[in-house]
Design an enzyme around this catalytic site. Structure first.
Site, PDB file in Angstrom:
ATOM      1  N   ASP A  77       0.920  -1.108  -0.068  1.00  0.00           N
ATOM      2  CA  ASP A  77       0.094   0.082   0.077  1.00  0.00           C
ATOM      3  C   ASP A  77       0.878   1.124  -0.109  1.00  0.00           C
ATOM      4  OD1 ASP A  77      -3.259   0.030   1.168  1.00  0.00           O
ATOM      5  OD2 ASP A  77      -2.058   2.133   0.943  1.00  0.00           O
ATOM      6  N   TYR A  86     -13.959   7.597 -12.683  1.00  0.00           N
ATOM      7  CA  TYR A  86     -13.814   6.270 -11.691  1.00  0.00           C
ATOM      8  C   TYR A  86     -14.626   5.467 -12.448  1.00  0.00           C
ATOM      9  CZ  TYR A  86     -14.588   3.350  -7.716  1.00  0.00           C
ATOM     10  OH  TYR A  86     -14.604   2.266  -6.691  1.00  0.00           O
TER      11      TYR A  86
END
Ligand code: NAD
Length: 266
Positions: free
Chosen positions: A39, A171
């Protein structure tokens, strides 16, 4: 109930939070002994590592700070996994952002680029590096002696890649692109015994939807469209991802697996 996972190595991006964190914990619960978590969010990643260590102390966990939109980071992530554990059996690409919202005429170019480069390009960069590593390895043997897959990849797309919504052109398009790429790669790598699928979650209760808490109110109309009329949990998405990775799903290929409370029925 066991998902009958082969006891291989798992790599999970977006593992500092939400769906990615639940997937990492689920791999450990289902018997994976080697897990790489990645991450950009260092503190969250550390929290996931602490949770894994507390609940599953026998599991070997490697944390890698990596930005999935950065080619060099992704290459290092995959080479570290192979150096440390020798192979990648399961790769779950969950890192993603919702990013800037607004109609196309209101969205900035930087906002568009950030969403597409993390969500779509990030999944492609990860898949490319993961596939190259998987192509170098032999399939794992299953518990009953059958040859398993050489590797399994699951991307996290969205119901919005199938349907759409207002104020999120980048998106929605980034998630539709992941669905399309999943199908194309599934065609290309079937002969290599690699399975590639994606999940399309509906509205899921994670920091993406509940932080700040006022955001949940804005999502009420979307939640109400789904016949189950509630948010899903990160664990419910992780359960479907683990199923797709398991030996129960050996004939599932190129699928866009909806986990959306029925949102996409109509
Ligand atoms: P989340 O915000 O809890 O987790 C996303 C994680 O991705 C975070 O830990 C974040 O730090 C990480 N990340 C962001 N940019 C990154 C980058 N460039 N490189 C590496 N890591 C990065 O949200 P979540 O709901 O768990 O989201 C996981 C995935 O699920 C995303 O791809 C999201 O688009 C998708 N999704 C979520 C929902 C939902 O309702 N929560 C619905 C459909 C799809």
């Amino acid at each position: 109930m066991s998902m009958t996972l082969f006891p291989g190595t798992a790599l999970v991006t977006g593992a500092a939070s939400g769906i990615g964190r639940s997937v990492a914990l689920s791999f450990a619960k289902e018997g994976c002994k080697k897990i790489v978590i990645a991450d950009v969010h260092e503190e969250g990643l550390q929290e996931t590592a602490v949770m894994l260590d507390r609940e599953y102390p026998s599991v070997l966990v490697v944390e890698v700070i990596a930005d999935v939109s950065n080619e060099e980071h992704v290459q290092k992530l995959v080479s570290k996994t192979v150096e440390r554990f020798g192979r990648i059996d399961y790769a779950v690409n969950a890192a993603g952002i919702f990013g800037e919202s607004g109609r196309s005429t209101e969205l900035s170019l930087d906002g568009f680029d950030q969403i597409t480069s993390i969500n779509y390009r990030g999944c492609w960069l990860c898949a490319r590096a993961e596939l190259k590593a998987m192509l170098q390895q032999e399939p794992l043997e299953t518990h009953d002696g059958r040859a398993g897959n050489r590797g399994v990849i699951v991307h996290v797309a969205s119901q919005l890649g199938i349907t759409s919504r207002s104020n999120a052109p980048a998106y929605c398009a980034s998630k539709a692109a992941i669905i399309s790429m999943t199908k194309s790669d599934a065609i290309d790598y079937s002969k290599d015994n690699i399975r590639i699928n994606c999940v399309c979650p509906g509205v899921i209760d994670t920091p993406m939807t509940s932080d700040p808490p006022e955001r949940v109110e804005l999502l009420r109309p979307a939640i109400a469209i789904a016949p189950l009329n509630r948010m899903g949990t990160a664990q419910e998405v992780a359960d479907c991802i683990l199923f797709l990775c398991s030996s129960k799903a050996t004939f599932v290929q190129g699928a866009s697996f909806v986990v959306d409370g029925g949102y996409t029925i109509n």
